[in-house]
Design a protein around this motif. Structure first.
Motif, PDB file in Angstrom:
ATOM      1  N   LEU A  19       0.882  -1.263  -0.013  1.00  0.00           N
ATOM      2  CA  LEU A  19       0.124  -0.027  -0.007  1.00  0.00           C
ATOM      3  C   LEU A  19       1.048   1.177  -0.065  1.00  0.00           C
ATOM      4  O   LEU A  19       0.745   2.061  -0.798  1.00  0.00           O
ATOM      5  CB  LEU A  19      -0.809  -0.043   0.942  1.00  0.00           C
ATOM      6  CG  LEU A  19      -1.848   1.148   1.258  1.00  0.00           C
ATOM      7  CD1 LEU A  19      -2.553   1.205   0.265  1.00  0.00           C
ATOM      8  CD2 LEU A  19      -2.916   1.179   2.638  1.00  0.00           C
ATOM      9  N   ARG A  20       1.827   1.334   0.901  1.00  0.00           N
ATOM     10  CA  ARG A  20       2.894   2.543   0.877  1.00  0.00           C
ATOM     11  C   ARG A  20       3.476   2.586  -0.410  1.00  0.00           C
ATOM     12  O   ARG A  20       3.564   3.977  -0.906  1.00  0.00           O
ATOM     13  CB  ARG A  20       3.788   2.313   2.127  1.00  0.00           C
ATOM     14  CG  ARG A  20       3.406   2.350   3.292  1.00  0.00           C
ATOM     15  CD  ARG A  20       4.540   2.910   4.301  1.00  0.00           C
ATOM     16  NE  ARG A  20       5.148   1.326   4.457  1.00  0.00           N
ATOM     17  CZ  ARG A  20       4.749   0.343   5.642  1.00  0.00           C
ATOM     18  NH1 ARG A  20       3.616   0.742   6.233  1.00  0.00           N
ATOM     19  NH2 ARG A  20       5.523  -0.645   5.507  1.00  0.00           N
ATOM     20  N   GLU A  21       3.795   1.592  -1.066  1.00  0.00           N
ATOM     21  CA  GLU A  21       4.419   1.651  -2.243  1.00  0.00           C
ATOM     22  C   GLU A  21       3.641   2.213  -3.390  1.00  0.00           C
ATOM     23  O   GLU A  21       4.079   2.981  -4.228  1.00  0.00           O
ATOM     24  CB  GLU A  21       5.082   0.257  -2.778  1.00  0.00           C
ATOM     25  CG  GLU A  21       5.623   0.327  -4.039  1.00  0.00           C
ATOM     26  CD  GLU A  21       6.997   1.105  -3.927  1.00  0.00           C
ATOM     27  OE1 GLU A  21       7.575   1.771  -4.762  1.00  0.00           O
ATOM     28  OE2 GLU A  21       7.763   1.061  -2.608  1.00  0.00           O
ATOM     29  N   ALA A  22       2.254   1.771  -3.564  1.00  0.00           N
ATOM     30  CA  ALA A  22       1.387   2.272  -4.283  1.00  0.00           C
ATOM     31  C   ALA A  22       1.065   3.606  -4.361  1.00  0.00           C
ATOM     32  O   ALA A  22       1.125   4.527  -5.274  1.00  0.00           O
ATOM     33  CB  ALA A  22       0.099   1.427  -4.324  1.00  0.00           C
ATOM     34  N   VAL A  23       1.079   4.315  -3.101  1.00  0.00           N
ATOM     35  CA  VAL A  23       0.605   5.622  -2.721  1.00  0.00           C
ATOM     36  C   VAL A  23       1.756   6.395  -2.941  1.00  0.00           C
ATOM     37  O   VAL A  23       1.867   7.542  -3.575  1.00  0.00           O
ATOM     38  CB  VAL A  23       0.278   5.893  -1.322  1.00  0.00           C
ATOM     39  CG1 VAL A  23       0.377   7.146  -0.983  1.00  0.00           C
ATOM     40  CG2 VAL A  23      -1.190   5.138  -1.040  1.00  0.00           C
ATOM     41  N   ARG A  24       2.965   6.156  -2.529  1.00  0.00           N
ATOM     42  CA  ARG A  24       4.286   6.482  -2.622  1.00  0.00           C
ATOM     43  C   ARG A  24       4.484   6.932  -4.407  1.00  0.00           C
ATOM     44  O   ARG A  24       5.027   7.917  -4.432  1.00  0.00           O
ATOM     45  CB  ARG A  24       5.397   5.733  -2.437  1.00  0.00           C
ATOM     46  CG  ARG A  24       6.671   6.661  -2.021  1.00  0.00           C
ATOM     47  CD  ARG A  24       7.809   5.738  -1.529  1.00  0.00           C
ATOM     48  NE  ARG A  24       7.453   5.208  -0.137  1.00  0.00           N
ATOM     49  CZ  ARG A  24       7.640   3.765   0.225  1.00  0.00           C
ATOM     50  NH1 ARG A  24       7.894   3.005  -0.582  1.00  0.00           N
ATOM     51  NH2 ARG A  24       7.071   3.405   1.305  1.00  0.00           N
ATOM     52  N   LYS A  25       4.148   5.961  -5.315  1.00  0.00           N
ATOM     53  CA  LYS A  25       4.501   6.308  -6.504  1.00  0.00           C
ATOM     54  C   LYS A  25       3.600   7.564  -7.217  1.00  0.00           C
ATOM     55  O   LYS A  25       4.152   8.164  -8.025  1.00  0.00           O
ATOM     56  CB  LYS A  25       3.473   5.358  -7.174  1.00  0.00           C
ATOM     57  CG  LYS A  25       4.281   4.624  -8.450  1.00  0.00           C
ATOM     58  CD  LYS A  25       3.257   3.466  -9.116  1.00  0.00           C
ATOM     59  CE  LYS A  25       3.355   2.237  -8.598  1.00  0.00           C
ATOM     60  NZ  LYS A  25       2.753   1.055  -9.405  1.00  0.00           N
ATOM     61  N   PHE A  26       2.582   7.861  -6.523  1.00  0.00           N
ATOM     62  CA  PHE A  26       1.926   9.190  -7.001  1.00  0.00           C
ATOM     63  C   PHE A  26       2.190  10.365  -5.962  1.00  0.00           C
ATOM     64  O   PHE A  26       2.052  11.544  -6.422  1.00  0.00           O
ATOM     65  CB  PHE A  26       0.308   8.919  -6.833  1.00  0.00           C
ATOM     66  CG  PHE A  26      -0.155   7.784  -7.721  1.00  0.00           C
ATOM     67  CD1 PHE A  26      -0.089   7.718  -9.149  1.00  0.00           C
ATOM     68  CD2 PHE A  26      -0.603   6.508  -7.106  1.00  0.00           C
ATOM     69  CE1 PHE A  26      -0.407   6.796  -9.807  1.00  0.00           C
ATOM     70  CE2 PHE A  26      -0.730   5.436  -8.028  1.00  0.00           C
ATOM     71  CZ  PHE A  26      -0.930   5.638  -9.361  1.00  0.00           C
ATOM     72  N   ILE A  27       2.551  10.345  -4.921  1.00  0.00           N
ATOM     73  CA  ILE A  27       3.010  11.238  -4.003  1.00  0.00           C
ATOM     74  C   ILE A  27       4.386  11.461  -3.904  1.00  0.00           C
ATOM     75  O   ILE A  27       4.680  12.922  -3.941  1.00  0.00           O
ATOM     76  CB  ILE A  27       2.409  11.122  -2.469  1.00  0.00           C
ATOM     77  CG1 ILE A  27       0.831  11.143  -2.528  1.00  0.00           C
ATOM     78  CG2 ILE A  27       2.816  12.043  -1.596  1.00  0.00           C
ATOM     79  CD1 ILE A  27      -0.053  11.070  -1.424  1.00  0.00           C
ATOM     80  N   GLY A  28       5.300  10.650  -4.002  1.00  0.00           N
ATOM     81  CA  GLY A  28       6.617  10.786  -4.335  1.00  0.00           C
ATOM     82  C   GLY A  28       7.340  11.217  -2.921  1.00  0.00           C
ATOM     83  O   GLY A  28       8.098  12.192  -2.873  1.00  0.00           O
ATOM     84  N   SER A  29       7.071  10.429  -1.819  1.00  0.00           N
ATOM     85  CA  SER A  29       7.461  10.977  -0.473  1.00  0.00           C
ATOM     86  C   SER A  29       8.633   9.815   0.142  1.00  0.00           C
ATOM     87  O   SER A  29       8.395   8.730  -0.436  1.00  0.00           O
ATOM     88  CB  SER A  29       6.487  11.464   0.460  1.00  0.00           C
ATOM     89  OG  SER A  29       5.592  10.280   0.810  1.00  0.00           O
TER      90      SER A  29
END
Length: 127
Positions: A117-127
């Motif tokens: 989940l963190r990886e999927a979200v990080r893809k779009f937010i880039g943090s």
């Protein structure tokens, strides 16, 4: 929230399961601010009143299913580029195609682990 520091990106999780709400919060907080909604009406209200960075969307819900909700969001010009991650137990290739046709940016299968989940979200937010 205005304590002078930059606030965390906001992730909205639309799912009718409180257990899923808790799993998402545990996976993403404190790096992200997680807002949860159990139905489409609440989620639409939140989208209009908050600056959402990513929308997590369950497909199977009692009132409006996630595919319908995704199409609704995509039909609104100000939300056409909002990243939408379908979070669902429906894993057939046809389900994935339906998700992408509805406007989903990403497709995540339940049960997911926190790192997925963190990886999927990080893809779009880039943090």
């Amino acid at each position: 929230m205005s304590n002078g520091t930059t606030s965390s990106p906001i992730v909205l999780a639309l799912d009718d399961s409180l257990v899923i709400h808790q799993m998402i919060k545990r996976a993403l907080e404190p790096g992200y601010q997680v807002i949860t909604a159990a139905n489409a009406v609440d989620a639409l209200s939140i989208i209009y009143h908050q600056r959402i960075s990513v929308l997590l969307l369950d497909v199977q819900m009692p009132d409006v299913n996630g595919l319908e909700f995704c199409r609704t969001v995509r039909s609104l010009p100000q939300f056409q580029h909002l990243p939408v991650i379908m979070v669902t137990s429906q894993d057939s290739p046809f389900d994935r195609v339906k998700g992408h046709l509805a406007g989903a940016t990403e497709y995540l299968i339940k049960p997911f682990d926190a790192e997925q989940l963190r990886e999927a979200v990080r893809k779009f937010i880039g943090s």
